[in-house]
Design a protein around this motif. Structure first.
Motif, PDB file in Angstrom:
ATOM      1  N   ARG A 159      51.619   6.946  28.448  1.00 25.42           N
ATOM      2  CA  ARG A 159      50.808   6.939  29.667  1.00 25.42           C
ATOM      3  C   ARG A 159      51.664   7.270  30.889  1.00 25.42           C
ATOM      4  O   ARG A 159      51.277   8.082  31.742  1.00 25.42           O
ATOM      5  CB  ARG A 159      50.156   5.565  29.820  1.00 25.42           C
ATOM      6  CG  ARG A 159      49.111   5.458  30.921  1.00 25.42           C
ATOM      7  CD  ARG A 159      48.516   4.053  30.947  1.00 25.42           C
ATOM      8  NE  ARG A 159      48.006   3.657  29.640  1.00 25.42           N
ATOM      9  CZ  ARG A 159      48.503   2.641  28.924  1.00 25.42           C
ATOM     10  NH1 ARG A 159      49.508   1.927  29.395  1.00 25.42           N
ATOM     11  NH2 ARG A 159      47.972   2.327  27.759  1.00 25.42           N
ATOM     12  N   SER A 160      52.838   6.672  30.964  1.00 25.12           N
ATOM     13  CA  SER A 160      53.713   6.859  32.121  1.00 25.12           C
ATOM     14  C   SER A 160      54.122   8.314  32.292  1.00 25.12           C
ATOM     15  O   SER A 160      54.042   8.873  33.394  1.00 25.12           O
ATOM     16  CB  SER A 160      54.944   5.959  31.974  1.00 25.12           C
ATOM     17  OG  SER A 160      55.899   6.235  32.972  1.00 25.12           O
ATOM     18  N   ALA A 169      52.758  10.997  30.954  1.00 28.45           N
ATOM     19  CA  ALA A 169      51.609  11.865  31.199  1.00 28.45           C
ATOM     20  C   ALA A 169      51.284  11.899  32.694  1.00 28.45           C
ATOM     21  O   ALA A 169      50.916  12.939  33.239  1.00 28.45           O
ATOM     22  CB  ALA A 169      50.405  11.378  30.397  1.00 28.45           C
ATOM     23  N   GLU A 170      51.454  10.753  33.352  1.00 32.97           N
ATOM     24  CA  GLU A 170      51.147  10.664  34.781  1.00 32.97           C
ATOM     25  C   GLU A 170      52.242  11.263  35.647  1.00 32.97           C
ATOM     26  O   GLU A 170      51.964  11.953  36.629  1.00 32.97           O
ATOM     27  CB  GLU A 170      50.935   9.203  35.155  1.00 32.97           C
ATOM     28  CG  GLU A 170      49.680   8.574  34.534  1.00 32.97           C
ATOM     29  CD  GLU A 170      49.600   7.077  34.743  1.00 32.97           C
ATOM     30  OE1 GLU A 170      50.595   6.493  35.249  1.00 32.97           O
ATOM     31  OE2 GLU A 170      48.566   6.471  34.395  1.00 32.97           O
ATOM     32  N   THR A 171      53.502  10.999  35.308  1.00 30.04           N
ATOM     33  CA  THR A 171      54.604  11.400  36.185  1.00 30.04           C
ATOM     34  C   THR A 171      55.179  12.777  35.882  1.00 30.04           C
ATOM     35  O   THR A 171      55.703  13.442  36.769  1.00 30.04           O
ATOM     36  CB  THR A 171      55.742  10.371  36.129  1.00 30.04           C
ATOM     37  OG1 THR A 171      56.274  10.327  34.794  1.00 30.04           O
ATOM     38  CG2 THR A 171      55.245   8.988  36.519  1.00 30.04           C
ATOM     39  N   SER A 185      53.480  15.057  33.519  1.00 31.44           N
ATOM     40  CA  SER A 185      52.454  15.915  32.918  1.00 31.44           C
ATOM     41  C   SER A 185      52.850  16.395  31.532  1.00 31.44           C
ATOM     42  O   SER A 185      52.586  17.539  31.149  1.00 31.44           O
ATOM     43  CB  SER A 185      52.157  17.122  33.822  1.00 31.44           C
ATOM     44  OG  SER A 185      51.650  16.689  35.072  1.00 31.44           O
ATOM     45  N   VAL A 238      52.693  15.081  27.416  1.00 31.73           N
ATOM     46  CA  VAL A 238      52.124  14.102  26.493  1.00 31.73           C
ATOM     47  C   VAL A 238      53.065  13.977  25.298  1.00 31.73           C
ATOM     48  O   VAL A 238      53.182  14.897  24.479  1.00 31.73           O
ATOM     49  CB  VAL A 238      50.705  14.502  26.041  1.00 31.73           C
ATOM     50  CG1 VAL A 238      50.147  13.446  25.082  1.00 31.73           C
ATOM     51  CG2 VAL A 238      49.787  14.657  27.247  1.00 31.73           C
ATOM     52  N   LEU A 248      45.944   7.163  26.604  1.00 29.52           N
ATOM     53  CA  LEU A 248      45.456   7.845  27.808  1.00 29.52           C
ATOM     54  C   LEU A 248      44.040   7.429  28.197  1.00 29.52           C
ATOM     55  O   LEU A 248      43.572   7.771  29.294  1.00 29.52           O
ATOM     56  CB  LEU A 248      45.518   9.358  27.612  1.00 29.52           C
ATOM     57  CG  LEU A 248      46.918   9.936  27.311  1.00 29.52           C
ATOM     58  CD1 LEU A 248      46.859  11.451  27.219  1.00 29.52           C
ATOM     59  CD2 LEU A 248      47.934   9.499  28.348  1.00 29.52           C
ATOM     60  N   GLU A 279      41.232   8.397  26.980  1.00 28.94           N
ATOM     61  CA  GLU A 279      40.218   9.441  26.817  1.00 28.94           C
ATOM     62  C   GLU A 279      40.504  10.230  25.555  1.00 28.94           C
ATOM     63  O   GLU A 279      41.658  10.373  25.137  1.00 28.94           O
ATOM     64  CB  GLU A 279      40.187  10.372  28.025  1.00 28.94           C
ATOM     65  CG  GLU A 279      41.503  11.055  28.328  1.00 28.94           C
ATOM     66  CD  GLU A 279      41.443  11.894  29.596  1.00 28.94           C
ATOM     67  OE1 GLU A 279      40.500  11.703  30.390  1.00 28.94           O
ATOM     68  OE2 GLU A 279      42.334  12.732  29.794  1.00 28.94           O
TER      69      GLU A 279
END
Length: 474
Positions: A384-385, A387-389, A391, A393, A434, A436
């Protein structure tokens, strides 16, 4: 170059150990003497592409293969669109001082393609020269099987019998293997865990009469051909990580590697690269909840777990409690003494553990190995981290590596994390991380819906012997 067994005795040349796999006495093949790579040689290799570098690095071990032939094998393994990236192994900055080493650009989207694609070529070459056939017997905890099968499918001189644990792999991993219908590919699903599959492989491989009668060999990381090919990407990654440095600062510049670990073959390849002279400061071993190796590197006591104690986790390729390649590390730790190494494995058989706590102080100081454990919650948070910071996966295994790498980053020392696989292979975990659903592309949907073919067996060597006897190449 000559090869020897970790438990004593000569094994011959590189092509000999390619075909033989496990040593007749149960030991693993290692070079009689590790080659050395000096700073000048590293500098000369800097301008090579991946194909050229593989030829140079593997050539240090494969001295019985003419260099022109070896170059052709590497071209076949790594050229002509075999890998999605034109670099074969791209490096990318993902923040926090971490660099992702992209090892999953091959046909099965896993790091093992880099070794398997070469090994398929190398085995076919050696078998043709010797006018022989080989029946590969192996076990997989997830990615080894598909990478091996895709490397040898359709080859006339090789059949493959791959054991996998029932219900212990992701749907994508199962589909990559079980949807192959080539006549030389045999997927055997065992009612057990990976370690039990591996035990069956070892028992049949150590039965020399059966092994020779049925021309058995190996493509998992007990085969030194795999190790030699994996050393290449450690050299490549160091070269690419230091390209931007001023020329006068490159020699001796140290980097660290974080390596998600199951059977210890990947990080062992880094250990060899380090012993050969590649400037590696630390090798950071990352494991999941099956943290036998973390316990070993923290205490010096190796205590494998039973099948019942081996957990099914969301990083399934690392659900291993008995790491075959640890024997090669112990061999180096014990001064390359085959008698002491054999005695250690006799101790394991007799007591269920190996106590090397007296050598514990050398693990980091001499060999640069440190370790850590990642849990399901850790890998979800890490996925998650980043993916957010960043981009990006991460797949669950690489997330384990990143989680532990963060614990050992040092100022001024690049931390290179070895990618294990592409995240679509583990859609359920990515979806959970994530929040989703991961979109399923048409190619993935077709793979998951393809007809699968397996032979299901109990954890019993007798039906396995009968099956091999019926289907092996002669």
């Amino acid at each position: 170059m000559q090869f020897i067994s970790t438990r004593g005795g000569s094994l011959g040349t590189y092509t000999d150990v390619l075909i033989e796999g496990l040593a007749p006495n149960g030991g693993l093949a290692v070079p009689a003497e590790l080659p050395r790579i000096d700073a000048a040689e590293l500098d000369r290799w800097r301008e090579l592409d991946y194909i050229g570098l593989a030829s140079e690095v593997i050539g240090l071990f494969a001295t019985d293969i003419p260099r022109a032939d070896l170059a052709r094998l590497c071209e076949s393994a790594y050229g002509a669109g075999r890998f999605a990236s034109p670099e074969v192994v791209p490096l990318s900055d993902i923040g926090e001082g971490l660099t992702l080493v992209g090892l999953s650009e091959g046909p099965t989207l896993a790091f093992k393609d880099l070794a398997m694609q070469f090994l398929g070529e190398g085995l076919e070459y050696a078998l043709t020269k010797a006018d022989r056939v080989l029946n590969v017997l192996g076990a997989t905890s997830g990615d080894t099987g598909s990478a091996a099968e895709h490397a040898v499918r359709g080859r006339e001189r090789i059949a493959i019998f791959m054991l996998s644990p029932e219900g212990r792999m992701s749907p994508y991993q199962r589909a990559q293997m079980y949807s192959l219908h080539d006549e030389n590919v045999h997927n055997i699903v065992v009612d057990g865990v990976f370690d039990e599959c591996q035990d069956l492989v070892k028992r049949l491989s150590e039965d020399l009469d059966f092994k020779r009668a049925h021309h058995l060999g190996a493509m998992n990381s007990i085969n030194f051909g795999r190790i030699s090919a994996q050393i290449t990407y450690y050299v490549w990654a160091w070269l690419r990580a230091t390209d931007a440095l001023p020329e006068g600062e490159r020699a001796g510049f140290e980097v660290s590697f974080a390596v998600p670990s199951g059977n210890f073959g990947n990080i062992l390849s880094g250990q060899y690269a380090r012993l050969m002279g590649v400037p590696i400061r630390r090798l950071v071993l990352a494991v999941n909840e099956n943290n036998v190796l973390d316990d070993f590197f923290r205490t010096g006591v190796y205590r494998p777990r039973s099948a019942e104690q081996t957990l099914a986790t969301s990083s399934p390729s690392m659900d291993v409690s008995r790491a075959s390649n640890l024997e090669r590390f112990v061999f180096e730790l014990l001064g390359r003494d085959p008698e002491r190494t054999a005695a250690a494995w006799q101790e394991l058989s007799a007591t269920g553990q190996i106590d090397l706590s007296a050598e514990r102080h050398r693990f980091e100081s001499e060999f640069g190995i440190v370790s850590g454990t990642s849990t399901h919650a850790d890998r979800l948070a890490t996925i998650r981290s980043f993916a957010e910071t960043a981009s990006v996966v991460l797949d669950p295994h690489t997330a384990d590596g990143v989680k532990v790498a963060r614990e050992y980053t040092e100022s001024g020392v690049p931390m290179l994390v070895l990618e294990t696989a592409k995240s679509p292979k583990f859609a359920d975990t990515i979806t959970e991380a994530l929040g989703e659903a991961v979109p399923v592309d048409p190619a993935t949907r077709a793979l998951l819906e393809a007809q699968q073919r397996t032979a299901d067996m109990p954890n019993d060597e007798n039906p396995l012997r009968a099956y091999i006897g019926e289907h092996a190449l002669r």
